[in-house]
Write a protein that holds these residues in place. Structure first.
Motif, PDB file in Angstrom:
ATOM      1  N   GLY A  68       0.815  -1.215   0.000  1.00 15.98           N
ATOM      2  CA  GLY A  68       0.000   0.000   0.000  1.00 15.98           C
ATOM      3  C   GLY A  68       0.843   1.257   0.000  1.00 15.98           C
ATOM      4  O   GLY A  68       1.807   1.388  -0.741  1.00 15.98           O
ATOM      5  N   LYS A  69       0.480   2.193   0.870  1.00 15.16           N
ATOM      6  CA  LYS A  69       1.174   3.486   0.940  1.00 15.16           C
ATOM      7  C   LYS A  69       2.617   3.359   1.404  1.00 15.16           C
ATOM      8  O   LYS A  69       3.415   4.258   1.193  1.00 15.16           O
ATOM      9  N   LEU A  70       2.957   2.256   2.044  1.00 14.18           N
ATOM     10  CA  LEU A  70       4.353   2.049   2.429  1.00 14.18           C
ATOM     11  C   LEU A  70       5.203   1.687   1.216  1.00 14.18           C
ATOM     12  O   LEU A  70       6.396   1.975   1.170  1.00 14.18           O
ATOM     13  N   GLY A  71       4.600   1.032   0.225  1.00 14.47           N
ATOM     14  CA  GLY A  71       5.324   0.621  -0.974  1.00 14.47           C
ATOM     15  C   GLY A  71       5.456   1.752  -1.973  1.00 14.47           C
ATOM     16  O   GLY A  71       6.547   2.085  -2.428  1.00 14.47           O
ATOM     17  N   TRP A  72       4.323   2.337  -2.340  1.00 14.57           N
ATOM     18  CA  TRP A  72       4.281   3.473  -3.260  1.00 14.57           C
ATOM     19  C   TRP A  72       3.302   4.483  -2.690  1.00 14.57           C
ATOM     20  O   TRP A  72       2.252   4.111  -2.167  1.00 14.57           O
ATOM     21  N   ASN A  73       3.614   5.762  -2.816  1.00 15.93           N
ATOM     22  CA  ASN A  73       2.704   6.795  -2.331  1.00 15.93           C
ATOM     23  C   ASN A  73       1.395   6.796  -3.114  1.00 15.93           C
ATOM     24  O   ASN A  73       0.347   7.128  -2.580  1.00 15.93           O
ATOM     25  N   VAL A  74       1.473   6.441  -4.387  1.00 14.09           N
ATOM     26  CA  VAL A  74       0.307   6.344  -5.261  1.00 14.09           C
ATOM     27  C   VAL A  74       0.301   4.933  -5.831  1.00 14.09           C
ATOM     28  O   VAL A  74       1.352   4.391  -6.155  1.00 14.09           O
ATOM     29  N   ALA A  75      -0.877   4.336  -5.956  1.00 12.56           N
ATOM     30  CA  ALA A  75      -0.958   2.974  -6.519  1.00 12.56           C
ATOM     31  C   ALA A  75      -0.749   3.053  -8.030  1.00 12.56           C
ATOM     32  O   ALA A  75      -1.498   3.734  -8.734  1.00 12.56           O
ATOM     33  N   TYR A  76       0.276   2.359  -8.529  1.00  9.69           N
ATOM     34  CA  TYR A  76       0.588   2.363  -9.960  1.00  9.69           C
ATOM     35  C   TYR A  76       0.289   1.002 -10.551  1.00  9.69           C
ATOM     36  O   TYR A  76       0.426  -0.022  -9.886  1.00  9.69           O
ATOM     37  N   ASP A  77      -0.074   1.004 -11.821  1.00  5.59           N
ATOM     38  CA  ASP A  77      -0.420  -0.234 -12.505  1.00  5.59           C
ATOM     39  C   ASP A  77       0.737  -0.666 -13.412  1.00  5.59           C
ATOM     40  O   ASP A  77       0.616  -0.676 -14.631  1.00  5.59           O
ATOM     41  N   PHE A  78       1.875  -0.992 -12.811  1.00  8.17           N
ATOM     42  CA  PHE A  78       2.986  -1.531 -13.599  1.00  8.17           C
ATOM     43  C   PHE A  78       2.563  -2.911 -14.078  1.00  8.17           C
ATOM     44  O   PHE A  78       1.980  -3.684 -13.332  1.00  8.17           O
ATOM     45  N   ASN A  79       2.850  -3.225 -15.347  1.00  3.17           N
ATOM     46  CA  ASN A  79       2.396  -4.514 -15.860  1.00  3.17           C
ATOM     47  C   ASN A  79       3.434  -5.151 -16.782  1.00  3.17           C
ATOM     48  O   ASN A  79       4.525  -4.626 -16.973  1.00  3.17           O
TER      49      ASN A  79
END
Length: 198
Positions: free
Chosen positions: A15-26
């Motif tokens: 969540g916010k600990l990983g990325w400040n904004v949720a990104y859709d890397f694919n």
């Protein structure tokens, strides 16, 4: 690039600990970046360049391919830091081997060049469950991850409860939940027999 892709994907689960904004890397980001690396390295080899264009590759991957999705400046900094750590001539230094992550129990490094079996053994030697430290996070990030997952599971279990208010001859809550669990369990495929597949 494969380890970089895995890290940016796995950081999302925190969540916010990983990325400040949720990104859709694919997978598309990964494939295009692989094609880009292949093209640049082939051209460098054909032109017999003395140096590989790591700076250009890091910029294109970090600012265009993966970085094109990133809107937060701190997330962009993390992304570019990972690329600085994972792409460069130091990967192939025979005197000082590169390790993506190393502890007394785990050593994630570039597999030795050779037949396909070398790579299969390297992948199979990786632990099934990774510590958040592999992704550059504090070990306590797991607490947040497990807390959020537990809350989600309980919320879903409550949603499974029947919403009836009257007394009738219908199914009890326990029977209903048990039926749903049996239905979900029946749809899970059988486990692969890896030795047979090899």
């Amino acid at each position: 690039l494969g380890f970089f892709h895995a890290v940016v994907q796995e950081r999302r689960k925190y969540g916010k600990l990983g990325w400040n904004v949720a990104y859709d890397f694919n997978e598309t980001d990964f494939r295009i970046s692989m094609t880009l690396i292949s093209t640049y390295l082939s051209k460098a080899h054909e032109n017999q360049d003395e140096y590989l264009p790591w700076g250009t590759l890091r910029y294109l991957i970090g600012e265009a391919m993966y970085g094109g999705r990133v809107s937060d400046s701190f997330d962009r900094r993390i992304l570019n830091t990972y690329l600085d750590e994972f792409l460069g001539d130091f990967l192939f230094d025979t005197f000082q081997p590169f390790h993506f992550y190393q502890t007394k129990d785990v050593d994630i490094c570039v597999p030795t060049t050779g037949p396909r079996d070398n790579y299969i053994k390297a992948v199979e030697a990786l632990p099934l469950v990774q510590s958040p430290e592999v992704f550059g996070l504090h070990a306590n990030a797991d607490i947040s991850y497990y807390t959020n997952n537990t809350k989600s599971i309980w919320a879903n279990l409550i949603d499974l409860q029947p919403r009836t208010g009257g007394v009738g001859t219908g199914v009890s809550r326990e029977e209903f939940i048990s039926g749903v669990a049996r239905d979900v369990g029946s749809k899970i495929p059988d486990v692969f027999d890896l030795p047979l597949l090899k």
